[in-house]
Design a protein around this motif. Structure first.
Motif, short mmCIF file in Angstrom:
data_model
loop_
_atom_site.label_atom_id
_atom_site.label_comp_id
_atom_site.label_asym_id
_atom_site.label_seq_id
_atom_site.Cartn_x
_atom_site.Cartn_y
_atom_site.Cartn_z
N ASP A 1 0.84 -1.21 0.00
CA ASP A 1 0.00 0.00 0.00
C ASP A 1 0.87 1.25 0.00
O ASP A 1 0.57 2.24 -0.69
CB ASP A 1 -0.92 0.02 1.23
N LYS B 1 2.18 1.83 -3.42
CA LYS B 1 1.14 2.36 -4.31
C LYS B 1 1.03 3.87 -4.18
O LYS B 1 0.84 4.60 -5.17
CB LYS B 1 -0.20 1.69 -4.00
N ASP C 1 3.36 5.65 -6.32
CA ASP C 1 3.30 5.21 -7.73
C ASP C 1 4.44 4.25 -8.09
O ASP C 1 5.09 4.40 -9.13
CB ASP C 1 3.33 6.43 -8.67
N THR D 1 5.44 0.05 -8.35
CA THR D 1 5.07 -1.35 -8.31
C THR D 1 6.33 -2.18 -8.47
O THR D 1 7.03 -2.04 -9.48
CB THR D 1 4.09 -1.70 -9.46
N GLU E 1 -2.92 -4.75 -5.21
CA GLU E 1 -1.46 -4.65 -5.19
C GLU E 1 -0.80 -6.01 -4.94
O GLU E 1 0.39 -6.19 -5.18
CB GLU E 1 -1.00 -3.67 -4.11
#
Length: 398
Positions: free
Chosen positions: A242, A245, A248, A250, A269
């Motif tokens: 989280d 995320k 931004d 991954t 996610e």
């Protein structure tokens, strides 16, 4: 001190595919005592163990109990605190005078319970102990089939899978909780990665119970690793994803040691997350009749209990296997005598839904049965080794 006391009696419900016995349990019940982290940071996973134990004891009583007597399970809440687990296991043995013990959830609590079991000469079956070298007591028996040296074998399994992939990673970030078994496994992963020539671009640790993962996420993003080893337990992995995320980011590939199974599959996610397993609810694991029946019943009960994930995976399977070991020990010894139960388990292989287990290796550990699974389409699927992969499943790389 608060605790939850459960007495699980015979009740109506779907029977597992096990032989029905004619006799009705009679006489004084056999009392099995344990603790679970029903509250605190480990509760998301411990609730799965609670549900499995309730199911198993109920079905055991339908099959005539043990030694012709009904079985009663007493569970106390250790609140995810190993020190409290120690106190509660002392109570179970001295005040409650239980006949048998079942281990708690998580390595710290299991180690506490093991000390109490050793002091009183009680057999301890446990399902999620992650540091075999610390399991010195000769009457403890693990259902977590990761072999005696998981600090080497587990990382090698992970890196074997990655080496066989279309694009093997060249750089790695190792970020880990200081939770004992997780930290141990992560240090092993770090060592194996170095031996295999992966460049370590980041190593970070956090204290168990940490809830602020923003700075860690930022450090990972800046390091730009090909592969992130997350030494997490419970919801830590979800909190870290989280935090990523929010900035931004991954991670291209991420492995989790002991994630909370349901929350990881439910989180967008979590897609692509890798983790360890010994059993998932797909072939070839479900080819065995008892395993298939367990999956069906657990799915129904988990849905009724409102668990975030109703699937059977490694935690539920380890818990079920622990109960199978305990039942086999009592039946094999034809006794509640702890020493006789221990002797039987050491001399015999025990059939469980994850395979045949043996307890004649170092510290009563046997074979390494660990596999690697991945979240794909909101479901855990085994992807390595290929012989145990879910039908049509293979490692997905972003």
């Amino acid at each position: 001190m608060t605790f939850t006391r459960r007495r699980i009696l015979s009740a109506a419900g779907a029977a597992l595919a096990l032989p029905a016995l004619a006799q009705t349990p009679a006489g004084q019940p056999i009392r099995i005592g344990s603790t679970l982290a029903l509250t605190g940071p480990l509760s998301a996973t411990a609730l799965t163990h609670k549900l499995v134990g309730e199911m198993y004891v109920e079905q055991l009583n339908k099959r005539g109990g043990l030694l012709g007597r009904r079985v009663e399970w007493i569970v106390k809440d250790d609140q995810s605190k190993p020190d409290l687990a120690r106190t509660l296991y002392e109570q179970l043995v001295t005040s409650d005078k239980v006949d048998l013990l079942m281990g708690p959830y998580a390595t710290g609590a299991i180690l506490s319970a093991m000390g109490v079991a050793q002091r009183y000469g009680k057999v301890l079956i446990h399902h999620t102990f992650g540091i075999p070298a610390m399991a010195k007591f000769d009457m403890q028996f693990p259902a977590w089939a990761l072999g005696p040296d998981p600090g080497q074998t587990v990382p090698n399994t992970v890196f074997d899978m990655l080496a066989a992939s279309k694009k093997p990673p060249k750089t790695i970030a190792v970020v880990t909780s200081k939770f004992p078994s997780v930290h141990f496994m992560s240090l092993g992963g770090r060592e194996v990665a170095k031996k295999r020539g992966l460049k370590e671009v980041l190593f970070l640790e956090w204290d168990f119970g940490n809830r602020d993962f923003g700075p860690i996420a930022a450090r990972i993003k800046d390091a730009k690793p090909d592969f992130v080893w997350m030494g997490d337990i419970g919801l830590e992995g979800n909190m870290l994803l989280d935090a990523m995320k929010k900035i931004d980011y991954t991670p291209p590939l991420h492995f989790h040691t002991y994630p909370a199974p349901g929350p990881m599959t439910k989180s967008p996610e979590g897609d692509g997350a890798l983790a360890l397993t010994i059993f998932e609810e797909h072939p070839p694991f479900t080819n065995h009749g008892e395993a298939a029946a367990f999956v069906k019943t657990f799915n129904e009960r988990a849905a009724a209990a409102g668990l975030p994930d109703t699937h059977v995976e490694v935690q539920a399977a380890a818990s079920y296997s622990a109960w199978q070991i305990l039942e086999a020990g009592v039946r094999g010894a034809n006794s509640l005598d702890d020493k006789k139960i221990a002797e039987f388990l050491k001399k015999n292989r025990i059939d469980t839904i994850q395979g045949r287990l043996r307890f004649d290796g170092p510290n009563n550990y046997g074979d390494d049965l660990m596999k690697i699974k991945q979240v794909q389409g909101g479901t855990w699927k085994v992807v390595w080794p290929q012989s145990f992969a879910a039908p049509g499943a293979s490692l997905q790389m972003h």
